[in-house]
Design a protein around this motif. Sequence first.
Motif, PDB file in Angstrom:
ATOM      1  N   ALA A 154     -49.858  64.065 -15.855  1.00 61.38           N
ATOM      2  CA  ALA A 154     -50.674  64.847 -14.926  1.00 61.38           C
ATOM      3  C   ALA A 154     -50.848  64.096 -13.608  1.00 61.38           C
ATOM      4  N   GLN A 187     -49.550  65.859 -10.179  1.00 58.96           N
ATOM      5  CA  GLN A 187     -50.526  66.194  -9.149  1.00 58.96           C
ATOM      6  C   GLN A 187     -50.210  65.492  -7.832  1.00 58.96           C
ATOM      7  N   ASN A 239     -52.438  71.593 -16.620  1.00 56.88           N
ATOM      8  CA  ASN A 239     -52.078  70.817 -15.429  1.00 56.88           C
ATOM      9  C   ASN A 239     -51.500  71.669 -14.306  1.00 56.88           C
TER      10      ASN A 239
END
Length: 587
Positions: A50, A54, A267
């Motif tokens: 994640a 991101q 996510n």
Amino acid sequence: MSQEGNRKSGPDSTGYGATVSGDTSREIEDGATALNINNEHGRLHRGLSARQVQMIAIAGTIGTGLFLGTGKSLAEGGPASILICYAIVGFIVYVTLLLLGEMATQYPVAGSFNAYTTRFFSPSYGFALSWNYWFNDAVSVASDLTAAQLVLQFWTVQHSWIVSLVFWVFLVSINAIHVRAYGELEYWLSSLKVITIIIFIILGILVNVGVNQQHEYIGARYWYIPGAPFVGGFGGFAQVFVTASFAYGGTESLGITAGETKNPSKNMPRVVKFVFWRILLFYLLSILLIGLNVPWDYPNLSNKTTTTSPFTLVFQQAGSTVAASFMNTVILTSVLSAGNHALFAGTRVLYGLSVTSPRQAPAIFSWTSTNGVPIPSLMLTSSVSALCFGSSFIGSGALWGWLQNIVGVSNQIAWLSIGLASWRFRKAWLVQGRSLDELKFRSRWTWPWGPLFVVITVGAIIIIQGWSSVIPKFTPVYFVSYYIEIPIMLTMYLAWMLIQHPGRPSRINEPVNGITSGPRSSSKGRRRERGGRWWYNDMVDVDTVDLYRDEHDEEEDDRVDDVERERRLKGSNVVQRTLWRLFYLIV
């Protein structure tokens, strides 16, 4: 009802798209046949965390489009045109990402929006789009390596093509190791870009209010010099759209990472929602400061032989040559980062083409190493980068401009196609009576106008942005760079329609990597087939397309991650809870 029960009660039809296996074999049911994927050299691995996904979402695709493309846009359109065009394209991109997020969260498959277009809209169109987007990514790598030569001109480096060659070897090596190697490199390069842009915004404000070499307040002075704020009239304004599309390009490839993202159901929505702040902070605020601090007619801002980064010029205005060199170094690393991202995405697109059914690329491209890296796809994608060495003959600035136009239009076609796929996906969801609450992620405020808005606005931009290549004087080279993608897409679309003609032996149920797929003909389509017509319509039937296949089931690791995150965010210690919220906000 269990997910297994849902699948058995679903419509008796399947769509397209390849499923990516994890580290353990996965059972996939298609009708009554259970197929096991356990091929050591035919699968990708879910190795992107994640944290990495991101950060890729925040800054992974920020590169030459923002750092160099803004100089070209400012020189061709002026400060007002660049701000307005980037704002319009930014909003379109945000809506497009929300539409893609709905599909990518529900069906995290290899190929992303290419697979969704094939599955929900038209297999022939999906074939043309997939190859077009693969070429887009491959050319993007060449564009980034060409941009590296432009960046090096700041230090008057001789034989800069050698640096491009070194970069090429480095990128191929990193991508050949493991998806985690790509993710980790991208994480740290993206982090550097985020920090630098924040510094630029602060410094840009200070330069504008008087902290510059002349110790003068600049304000909006450069918006009132001759030719500004709209340079080149409507033609100058229109052509900024393609450079803006080049700058925003790559955001849609977040869907491609869904196939290798841990816990995509949680996510991917977080990533997509954060894009809005990325657009507002990193693009629009930076562009506003560039338009205020750099005149559109700055010498060598953009011409045939060179392009200068406005970011470097702002650091120069602050009165520090060292700071300008630092900024140029960061731009060079951003070129490396953008090339890394494009090479990764192009490799996965080609892999997705080779594992869908019927195959849309030779089977050799589905082979992966024991680390889950599709090596043949990587080598073919990286080979197109040889285009960057043509700069020795036609000039780095001119070559980069042509490549930028081609990639920008290809990005626009991808966004338009996401709109088409979303339109058919949403229609199928409603027609087949599935509840909206079953969607793992739903962008409520884009229902029902979102897909239609994306298709119409992007279509209009594609048509008008080449205005300056026709009026007042027809420029063949630039006209071709603006519109060559359209006849190529049409040719490939028609070619696949003829190859898959209903009169030919059907290969639609041929299993590939243990996956059987392909839309079954509707009764109307079967009537056309019996009639023996040379033309047929392969638009996917929303009544029968399978909405259950490839839906992501949360695995044990996914649930553990969710529980741990909730525990941290709802802990009894206020200080720790606040620090964890800040941590998740940053990473």
